[in-house]
Design an enzyme around this catalytic site. Structure first.
Site, PDB file in Angstrom:
ATOM      1  CG  HIS A 107      -0.272  -0.264   2.526  1.00  0.00           C
ATOM      2  ND1 HIS A 107       0.623   0.593   3.104  1.00  0.00           N
ATOM      3  CD2 HIS A 107      -0.349  -1.334   3.361  1.00  0.00           C
ATOM      4  CE1 HIS A 107       1.047   0.072   4.246  1.00  0.00           C
ATOM      5  NE2 HIS A 107       0.492  -1.113   4.425  1.00  0.00           N
TER       6      HIS A 107
HETATM    7  P1  TYD Z   1      -1.295  -2.625   7.817  1.00  0.00           P
HETATM    8  O1  TYD Z   1      -0.836  -1.202   7.842  1.00  0.00           O
HETATM    9  O2  TYD Z   1      -2.115  -3.047   6.631  1.00  0.00           O
HETATM   10  O3  TYD Z   1      -0.063  -3.608   7.982  1.00  0.00           O
HETATM   11  P2  TYD Z   1       1.234  -3.784   7.049  1.00  0.00           P
HETATM   12  O4  TYD Z   1       1.419  -2.528   6.268  1.00  0.00           O
HETATM   13  O5  TYD Z   1       2.358  -4.062   7.985  1.00  0.00           O
HETATM   14  O6  TYD Z   1       1.004  -4.983   6.183  1.00  0.00           O
HETATM   15  O7  TYD Z   1      -2.099  -2.899   9.158  1.00  0.00           O
HETATM   16  C1  TYD Z   1      -2.540  -4.181   9.536  1.00  0.00           C
HETATM   17  C2  TYD Z   1      -3.685  -4.014  10.515  1.00  0.00           C
HETATM   18  O8  TYD Z   1      -3.260  -3.312  11.679  1.00  0.00           O
HETATM   19  C3  TYD Z   1      -4.857  -3.240   9.955  1.00  0.00           C
HETATM   20  O9  TYD Z   1      -6.054  -3.902  10.345  1.00  0.00           O
HETATM   21  C4  TYD Z   1      -4.807  -1.901  10.621  1.00  0.00           C
HETATM   22  C5  TYD Z   1      -4.069  -2.158  11.918  1.00  0.00           C
HETATM   23  N1  TYD Z   1      -3.218  -1.037  12.299  1.00  0.00           N
HETATM   24  C6  TYD Z   1      -3.646  -0.187  13.314  1.00  0.00           C
HETATM   25  O10 TYD Z   1      -4.727  -0.350  13.894  1.00  0.00           O
HETATM   26  N2  TYD Z   1      -2.823   0.852  13.684  1.00  0.00           N
HETATM   27  C7  TYD Z   1      -1.651   1.089  13.069  1.00  0.00           C
HETATM   28  O11 TYD Z   1      -0.937   2.051  13.428  1.00  0.00           O
HETATM   29  C8  TYD Z   1      -1.228   0.220  12.000  1.00  0.00           C
HETATM   30  C9  TYD Z   1       0.058   0.451  11.273  1.00  0.00           C
HETATM   31  C10 TYD Z   1      -2.052  -0.823  11.657  1.00  0.00           C
END
Ligand code: TYD
Length: 135
Positions: A51
């Site tokens: 993303h």
């Molecule tokens: P995501 O940012 O998609 O993870 P990555 O980029 O590491 O693959 O986040 C995964 C899950 O965690 C998503 O459901 C949102 C949650 N999340 C939070 O609640 N707070 C945060 O600060 C972050 C980074 C993620």
């Protein structure tokens, strides 16, 4: 357009008791820290990220182990391998970011310039390409 990401070396205080490194906002990294999160226990072969953020800047450190970070600004791609706890990768906003090749027991620390907001995410690559080309 070249990707405006860069490796930033952090201060290191080395002595016989062990080593210490530090991050100060607006000094070692070019933003104020609103949030810190970390990624751990990544199963072999898994990827994270996939993303871009509309406004969030990040600084990513391999506190333990190693992993790869692939960046894409819609025009160019670049890859970094992080494997030390005394430097990190600065990633500006509007960069598509993927993390993979996590080693066993790796620990990624990510400090960010914004509070968590799902509205700041662009999770669709085609939408990211459209938005980045319109900039
Ligand atoms: P995501 O940012 O998609 O993870 P990555 O980029 O590491 O693959 O986040 C995964 C899950 O965690 C998503 O459901 C949102 C949650 N999340 C939070 O609640 N707070 C945060 O600060 C972050 C980074 C993620």
């Amino acid at each position: 357009m070249k990707i405006d990401s860069r490796i930033i070396q952090l201060p290191r205080f080395l002595d016989e008791r062990g080593n210490l490194s530090v991050i100060e906002e607006d000094k070692d990294i070019p933003f104020k820290i609103q949030r810190s999160h970390w990624i751990y226990d990544v199963p072999g072969g898994e990827k994270r990220g996939g993303h871009a953020y509309k406004s969030t800047q990040q600084f990513i450190i391999a506190l333990s182990g190693s992993f790869d970070i692939l960046l894409d600004n819609g025009e160019n791609q670049t890859c970094y391998h992080l494997n030390r706890s005394y430097y990190g990768l600065y990633v500006p906003e509007m960069i598509w970011c993927e993390m993979d090749n996590f080693s066993t027991n790796s620990l990624a620390l990510i400090v960010s310039s914004t509070e968590y907001d799902e509205q700041d995410y662009i999770r669709d690559y085609n939408q990211f390409k459209q938005l980045s080309s319109a900039q």
